[in-house]
Scaffold this active site. Structure first.
Site, short mmCIF file in Angstrom:
data_model
loop_
_atom_site.label_atom_id
_atom_site.label_comp_id
_atom_site.label_asym_id
_atom_site.label_seq_id
_atom_site.Cartn_x
_atom_site.Cartn_y
_atom_site.Cartn_z
CB SER A 32 -0.87 0.05 1.27
OG SER A 32 -1.80 -0.97 1.26
CG HIS A 63 -3.11 -2.57 -3.13
ND1 HIS A 63 -2.06 -3.45 -3.10
CD2 HIS A 63 -3.25 -2.11 -1.88
CE1 HIS A 63 -1.58 -3.50 -1.87
NE2 HIS A 63 -2.28 -2.70 -1.11
CG HIS A 85 -4.61 -7.39 1.16
ND1 HIS A 85 -4.73 -6.65 0.01
CD2 HIS A 85 -3.50 -6.93 1.78
CE1 HIS A 85 -3.74 -5.78 -0.06
NE2 HIS A 85 -2.97 -5.93 1.00
CE1 TYR A 87 -8.21 -5.47 2.74
CE2 TYR A 87 -6.18 -6.07 3.88
CZ TYR A 87 -6.86 -5.29 2.95
OH TYR A 87 -6.18 -4.37 2.24
CD GLU A 88 -8.21 -7.28 -1.52
OE1 GLU A 88 -8.68 -6.74 -2.53
OE2 GLU A 88 -7.05 -7.73 -1.46
CB ALA A 115 1.69 -0.04 4.43
CG MET A 220 -4.02 -5.87 7.82
SD MET A 220 -5.45 -4.87 7.42
CE MET A 220 -5.50 -3.75 8.83
CB SER A 221 0.03 -8.22 3.10
OG SER A 221 1.15 -7.40 3.38
CG ASN A 244 0.07 3.22 11.08
OD1 ASN A 244 0.19 2.66 9.97
ND2 ASN A 244 -0.38 2.60 12.15
CG HIS A 256 -6.32 2.98 3.41
ND1 HIS A 256 -5.35 1.99 3.49
CD2 HIS A 256 -6.57 3.13 2.09
CE1 HIS A 256 -5.05 1.56 2.28
NE2 HIS A 256 -5.78 2.24 1.40
N1 HPA Z 1 -2.04 -2.27 11.58
C1 HPA Z 1 -2.24 -3.22 10.64
N2 HPA Z 1 -1.91 -3.05 9.38
C2 HPA Z 1 -1.35 -1.89 9.02
C3 HPA Z 1 -1.12 -0.86 9.94
C4 HPA Z 1 -1.49 -1.06 11.30
O1 HPA Z 1 -1.31 -0.20 12.18
N3 HPA Z 1 -0.55 0.17 9.24
C5 HPA Z 1 -0.45 -0.25 7.97
N4 HPA Z 1 -0.92 -1.49 7.82
#
Ligand code: HPA
Length: 283
Positions: A32, A63, A85, A87-88, A115, A220-221, A244, A256
């Protein structure tokens, strides 16, 4: 199920080879906010995921959803601009399909980027983190089910899931880039990546738990793709862009937009690092 997935990987590989016949040394998955690296590819052939047999569609903002084949500094690469992903709603077989397709195509090296949120005061937004090792917290192993020996063994070793030689190369390249830009801090840190299914960001209590378990970053990947690659004996380099502070690690909330913006902010250094590593790994 699993023989179908081998046939799917083989069909996708045939389709891609028809569009791009050069043997591919290294495949790269862009996370991402990190998609800009795809513009660096020379003599590029672009294929939308929806055109590749068996490939799903990328539904996430940020993406692009295409495969780019071409050269970086004379080295043939396949670059995934966007990934699938869990989660999709895709099955993990679908999440693993691109990596397995690369494996069937004979790709030996894989660079996975993502990310991630930081669980460590040493990792700030905008930092890059070399993935030393991972925690699979998806709640499931993607290789569960009948094993297809054409991919690899029933019980793959995961002791060195992330290639030590690639670590050394990436750290050397990072030092070179820092020197060239007169940056006097470490531009590539190191840590443990914890892969979670998402799509919610974590609660602060969950983040405290993952910290206690040894995680430095959460995302998440990557974990299913690393497992698919190691199953096939593909060497993996993982790089997280810290976008972050994870939930409860700072006063702010997580969104996001922030994740995407931070990715864009580090794009230049990130591109240089990827280029350096790809050229060093070579053919
Ligand atoms: N948590 C999970 N996935 C992420 C985060 C997060 O803080 N930042 C970017 N992808």
């Amino acid at each position: 199920m699993s023989s179908m997935s081998y046939d799917q990987a083989a069909a996708a590989a045939d389709f891609i080879r028809e569009k791009y016949a050069e043997p591919i040394a290294t495949a790269v998955v862009l996370g991402s906010g990190l998609g800009a690296f795809a513009d660096e590819v020379e003599n590029a052939v672009r294929i939308a995921y929806e055109d590749i047999p068996g490939f799903a569609r990328s539904t996430v903002e940020g993406h692009a959803g295409r495969l780019i084949l071409g050269e970086i500094g004379g080295v043939s690469v396949a670059v995934q601009q966007g990934r699938f992903h869990y989660y999709e709603g895709y099955e993990l077989e679908q999440v693993m399909l691109p990596v397995r397709t690369f494996g069937v195509m004979g790709v030996k090296n894989l660079i996975l980027t993502n990310a991630a949120g930081s669980l460590s005061p040493d990792l700030q937004a905008g930092d890059l983190m070399l993935i030393d090792d991972h925690l699979n917290c998806f709640g499931v192993n993607p290789l569960r089910g009948k094993n297809d020996e054409r991919f690899g063994p029933r019980f793959p070793d995961m002791t060195t899931a992330y290639d030590r030689e690639f670590h050394a190369i990436a750290e050397e390249e990072a030092r070179k880039i820092a020197k060239a830009h007169s940056i006097d801090k470490d531009i590539l840190k190191r840590g443990i990546y914890c892969g979670l299914s998402g799509p919610t960001y974590e609660t602060p209590a969950e983040i405290r738990m993952y910290r206690a378990l040894g995680a430095d970053a959460v995302g998440m990947s990557t974990v299913p793709e690393t497992i698919a690659a190691r199953h096939m004996g593909i060497r993996v380099l993982g790089i997280s862009c810290i976008t972050n502070m994870a939930a409860g690690m700072s006063d702010g909330l997580i969104d996001h937009e922030e994740v995407m913006e931070t990715g864009a902010r580090v794009a230049e250094i990130f591109k240089e690092l990827l280029r350096g590593v790809i050229v060093r790994i070579g053919h």
